[in-house]
Write a protein that holds these residues in place. Sequence first.
Motif, PDB file in Angstrom:
ATOM      1  N   SER A  33      42.802  18.247  69.600  1.00 11.43           N
ATOM      2  CA  SER A  33      41.644  17.412  69.301  1.00 11.43           C
ATOM      3  C   SER A  33      41.912  16.661  68.008  1.00 11.43           C
ATOM      4  O   SER A  33      42.407  17.240  67.035  1.00 11.43           O
ATOM      5  CB  SER A  33      40.381  18.264  69.174  1.00 11.43           C
ATOM      6  OG  SER A  33      39.255  17.456  68.915  1.00 11.43           O
ATOM      7  N   ILE A  34      41.585  15.367  68.013  1.00  8.98           N
ATOM      8  CA  ILE A  34      41.758  14.517  66.837  1.00  8.98           C
ATOM      9  C   ILE A  34      40.407  13.913  66.486  1.00  8.98           C
ATOM     10  O   ILE A  34      39.814  13.199  67.304  1.00  8.98           O
ATOM     11  CB  ILE A  34      42.792  13.396  67.093  1.00  8.98           C
ATOM     12  CG1 ILE A  34      44.140  13.991  67.488  1.00  8.98           C
ATOM     13  CG2 ILE A  34      42.937  12.505  65.864  1.00  8.98           C
ATOM     14  CD1 ILE A  34      45.173  12.948  67.864  1.00  8.98           C
ATOM     15  N   GLY A  35      39.892  14.199  65.301  1.00  7.48           N
ATOM     16  CA  GLY A  35      38.657  13.589  64.847  1.00  7.48           C
ATOM     17  C   GLY A  35      38.890  12.156  64.418  1.00  7.48           C
ATOM     18  O   GLY A  35      39.892  11.846  63.758  1.00  7.48           O
ATOM     19  N   VAL A  36      37.988  11.253  64.809  1.00  8.59           N
ATOM     20  CA  VAL A  36      38.104   9.833  64.454  1.00  8.59           C
ATOM     21  C   VAL A  36      36.809   9.394  63.775  1.00  8.59           C
ATOM     22  O   VAL A  36      35.727   9.907  64.079  1.00  8.59           O
ATOM     23  CB  VAL A  36      38.388   8.956  65.695  1.00  8.59           C
ATOM     24  CG1 VAL A  36      39.744   9.307  66.299  1.00  8.59           C
ATOM     25  CG2 VAL A  36      37.304   9.115  66.749  1.00  8.59           C
ATOM     26  N   PRO A  37      36.877   8.430  62.857  1.00  7.05           N
ATOM     27  CA  PRO A  37      35.690   8.073  62.069  1.00  7.05           C
ATOM     28  C   PRO A  37      34.630   7.322  62.839  1.00  7.05           C
ATOM     29  O   PRO A  37      33.458   7.364  62.483  1.00  7.05           O
ATOM     30  CB  PRO A  37      36.271   7.210  60.935  1.00  7.05           C
ATOM     31  CG  PRO A  37      37.544   6.669  61.490  1.00  7.05           C
ATOM     32  CD  PRO A  37      38.083   7.729  62.395  1.00  7.05           C
TER      33      PRO A  37
END
Length: 426
Positions: A76-80
């Motif tokens: 999982s990659i958090g994005v703004p």
Amino acid sequence: MAALFISVPAAQASPANSPAGAPTLGVTASVQAEEFQNRISGVLRNADGPLPDVRITATGNGFEGEATSSETGAWSIGVPEQGDYEVELDVSTLPDGAELAEGQQNPRTVTFAGTTNATTLFLFGEGIVLETTSFWSVLADRTVAGLSFGLLLALSAVGLSLIFGTTGLTNFAHGEMVTAGAVFAFGFAALGLPAPAAIVLAVVGGGLLGYVQDAALWKPLRRRGSGLVPMMIVSIGLALALRYIIQFNFGGATQQLPGAQGNVLDFGPVSITQNNLTSLITSLAVILLIAFLLLRTRFGKATRAVADNPALAAASGIDVDRVIRIVWVVGGALAALGGILWAYYRPGVSFNMGQQILLLIFAGVVLGGLGTVFGALLGSLIVGLFVEISTIWLEADLKYVGALLIMILVLLFRPQGILGRRERIG
């Protein structure tokens, strides 16, 4: 209810209640995902099992992030912010013998579609062929999905229609009552209760929220003789207050209810998830029960009498305030149940999930006829079918536009709705 919000913050959304086989994030993936509300995620598996320690990067909107798959293959990659991102799998980090299937795009573009979580899957192995599905099979799947979505919309729409029919109030806080049901269910499940018990208590909590709203706010306003327009404005303010109270205590991230990842069931050419099938059956059973109560019981007759003419109903000996109070309880319970089913349908619980479908609920009520319960049911079914079937031709991000266009056309050419009565004003 406030204590429940405070005692179960979003940080307690651990995978302890996840179903068997559901992916759980590893340390590397979860730390990055918590940085932002929006995230891109997936699971890496081949025929031999999960693929750990594989590097994935996401680039777009001036942002670049990366994650490494966990022991279960989850990443999982958090994005703004939401938008388009280019996701690339670093093939040099794949384990020996693992390779992408022929035709897999790498890098590929991932777009958010109305939720805070965008999912993408990479296929591995030789001999994998992407199947093509016939139009009629897709139409059958979308029709079944539309029925399920329409019926869960109908639960909330029926509650909204009952409240409007007995009080004349257009309640814009109804979406937050939908959200509250899902949040209550998540909170009770996080406290360790079994999912069925958590759902039942959440529905009871929704009914209690409706009772408190009427007793503390709407009944005093009615006694003061407040007009419907000022009361509608109050409902908008109440909606904003409830929404951000929920966000403050629950958090901005999307969380999952227990069993959110249901199995896919095949019935000939039609496929449906187990959760959607359960939602369809539950919604239909509850709506039939409400129809029986309205048509065959004293309470139902009293409710219809108050909706038709409150003054005459009061003169006939009906306790109008008591009927309205019960309607608020029933409407709150139906909204809570609709919110729980909506959380399984999306899937996920978020602080603004009720706001996302509020206009669709209004579209179903307006299409069927304001104040008519069966009109709300019919209108919601039409809206649900239209939303899901339209995805055959429209982008997923545009599927709600058509439903709102229906509402506009109805207001222009048949303001009373399909089952509503034409009335003279003035």
